[in-house]
Design a protein around this motif. Sequence first.
Motif, short mmCIF file in Angstrom:
data_model
loop_
_atom_site.label_atom_id
_atom_site.label_comp_id
_atom_site.label_asym_id
_atom_site.label_seq_id
_atom_site.Cartn_x
_atom_site.Cartn_y
_atom_site.Cartn_z
N MET A 130 -3.59 16.91 -3.20
CA MET A 130 -4.02 17.02 -1.90
C MET A 130 -3.59 15.63 -1.21
O MET A 130 -2.92 14.55 -1.88
CB MET A 130 -5.57 16.71 -2.01
N THR A 131 -3.63 15.64 -0.08
CA THR A 131 -3.01 14.60 0.97
C THR A 131 -4.12 13.84 1.81
O THR A 131 -4.92 14.58 2.49
CB THR A 131 -1.91 15.07 1.73
N ILE A 132 -4.02 12.70 2.02
CA ILE A 132 -5.00 11.74 2.87
C ILE A 132 -4.19 11.02 3.63
O ILE A 132 -3.30 10.38 3.25
CB ILE A 132 -6.04 11.02 1.90
N ALA A 133 -4.33 11.24 4.88
CA ALA A 133 -3.79 10.64 5.93
C ALA A 133 -4.15 9.06 6.17
O ALA A 133 -5.67 9.01 6.17
CB ALA A 133 -3.80 11.29 7.17
N VAL A 134 -3.70 8.16 5.78
CA VAL A 134 -3.95 6.67 6.03
C VAL A 134 -2.93 6.06 6.99
O VAL A 134 -1.99 6.47 7.21
CB VAL A 134 -3.90 5.95 4.83
N THR A 135 -3.45 4.98 7.86
CA THR A 135 -2.99 4.30 8.72
C THR A 135 -1.99 3.24 8.24
O THR A 135 -1.15 2.61 8.55
CB THR A 135 -3.62 3.66 9.84
N ASP A 136 -2.42 2.71 6.93
CA ASP A 136 -1.87 1.36 6.35
C ASP A 136 -1.83 1.65 4.82
O ASP A 136 -2.93 1.57 3.91
CB ASP A 136 -2.68 0.38 6.79
N GLN A 137 -0.79 2.13 4.40
CA GLN A 137 -0.80 2.48 2.91
C GLN A 137 -1.15 1.58 1.82
O GLN A 137 -1.90 1.55 0.73
CB GLN A 137 0.67 3.08 2.40
N ASP A 138 -0.79 0.03 2.28
CA ASP A 138 -1.21 -1.00 1.40
C ASP A 138 -2.64 -1.17 1.52
O ASP A 138 -3.43 -1.44 0.21
CB ASP A 138 -0.36 -2.31 1.72
N ARG A 139 -3.12 -0.95 2.23
CA ARG A 139 -4.82 -1.24 2.32
C ARG A 139 -5.21 -0.11 1.84
O ARG A 139 -6.35 -0.23 1.05
CB ARG A 139 -5.24 -1.38 3.99
N ALA A 140 -4.95 1.09 1.87
CA ALA A 140 -5.70 2.33 1.38
C ALA A 140 -5.43 2.19 0.01
O ALA A 140 -6.28 2.35 -1.07
CB ALA A 140 -4.74 3.83 1.79
N LEU A 141 -4.17 1.60 -0.65
CA LEU A 141 -3.73 1.64 -2.06
C LEU A 141 -4.83 0.67 -2.71
O LEU A 141 -5.33 0.82 -3.61
CB LEU A 141 -2.36 1.11 -2.35
N ARG A 142 -5.17 -0.53 -1.97
CA ARG A 142 -6.08 -1.33 -2.49
C ARG A 142 -7.53 -0.75 -2.54
O ARG A 142 -8.15 -1.00 -3.72
CB ARG A 142 -6.26 -2.74 -1.67
N PHE A 143 -7.97 0.00 -1.43
CA PHE A 143 -9.15 0.58 -1.70
C PHE A 143 -9.27 1.62 -2.77
O PHE A 143 -10.20 1.60 -3.55
CB PHE A 143 -9.53 1.25 -0.27
N TYR A 144 -8.27 2.38 -3.02
CA TYR A 144 -8.32 3.46 -3.88
C TYR A 144 -8.35 3.00 -5.22
O TYR A 144 -8.82 3.47 -6.28
CB TYR A 144 -7.54 4.58 -3.64
N THR A 145 -7.30 2.05 -5.44
CA THR A 145 -7.23 1.32 -6.95
C THR A 145 -8.26 0.21 -7.34
O THR A 145 -9.01 0.43 -8.28
CB THR A 145 -5.67 0.68 -7.03
N GLU A 146 -8.59 -0.87 -6.36
CA GLU A 146 -9.40 -1.87 -6.46
C GLU A 146 -10.79 -1.46 -6.32
O GLU A 146 -11.69 -1.99 -7.04
CB GLU A 146 -8.89 -2.92 -5.89
N GLY A 147 -10.89 -0.66 -5.49
CA GLY A 147 -12.36 -0.26 -5.00
C GLY A 147 -12.92 0.89 -5.74
O GLY A 147 -14.13 0.78 -6.36
N LEU A 148 -11.92 1.89 -5.97
CA LEU A 148 -12.55 3.08 -6.72
C LEU A 148 -12.03 3.33 -8.15
O LEU A 148 -12.59 4.02 -8.99
CB LEU A 148 -12.11 4.46 -5.85
N GLY A 149 -11.27 2.39 -8.44
CA GLY A 149 -10.74 2.37 -9.87
C GLY A 149 -9.79 3.49 -10.03
O GLY A 149 -9.53 3.56 -11.19
N LEU A 150 -8.99 3.97 -9.06
CA LEU A 150 -7.92 4.94 -9.63
C LEU A 150 -6.74 4.17 -9.94
O LEU A 150 -6.51 2.93 -9.67
CB LEU A 150 -7.70 5.92 -8.16
N GLU A 151 -5.86 4.97 -10.37
CA GLU A 151 -4.51 4.13 -10.78
C GLU A 151 -3.41 4.60 -9.74
O GLU A 151 -3.43 5.87 -9.29
CB GLU A 151 -4.24 4.36 -12.16
N THR A 152 -2.45 3.79 -9.53
CA THR A 152 -1.08 4.29 -8.58
C THR A 152 -0.48 4.95 -9.90
O THR A 152 -0.20 4.95 -11.04
CB THR A 152 -0.36 2.92 -8.56
N ARG A 153 0.02 6.04 -9.35
CA ARG A 153 0.96 6.90 -9.95
C ARG A 153 2.39 7.01 -9.66
O ARG A 153 3.30 6.88 -10.54
CB ARG A 153 0.61 8.52 -9.87
N ILE A 154 2.69 6.95 -8.43
CA ILE A 154 4.04 6.98 -7.72
C ILE A 154 3.97 6.12 -6.32
O ILE A 154 2.98 6.24 -5.44
CB ILE A 154 4.36 8.37 -7.14
N ASP A 155 4.90 5.32 -6.57
CA ASP A 155 5.08 4.11 -5.31
C ASP A 155 6.56 4.07 -5.25
O ASP A 155 7.29 3.25 -5.71
CB ASP A 155 4.22 3.09 -5.38
#
Length: 117
Positions: free
Chosen positions: A1-26
């Motif tokens: 699935m794809t989520i449209a974001v305006t700032d990938q760094d900010r989104a990455l912080r939210f999804y990893t630091e906020g929701l506890g998901l892990e980075t898979r590909i960058d």
Amino acid sequence: MTIAVTDQDRALRFYTEGLGLETRIDAPGPEGRFLTVGVPGSSVQIILWSQPPVAGQPAAPGPVILESDDLRKDFEIFRQRGVTFDQAGPEEYPFGLRLEAVDPDGNRISLRQQRQP
């Protein structure tokens, strides 16, 4: 699935630091940065796709549903990490508990806990 974001760094912080998901590909790609996150232990990935904001249009709701074994506990952890919610806490439904989080671009993430028999 794809989520449209305006700032990938900010989104990455939210999804990893906020929701506890892990980075898979960058990785850089021909059409821009290719960035995915996922729930630890799951093969499912969420693409955080960079899309510039359109004036006067809010971001579309995201199709993300995350399951929890203890939603009340996770709610407190996420809230302490700065995650924003629409409700004051998890709400009871016939299937179990449900809660809506909002990412920095306004995408909604549904958090659920199935009722145990």
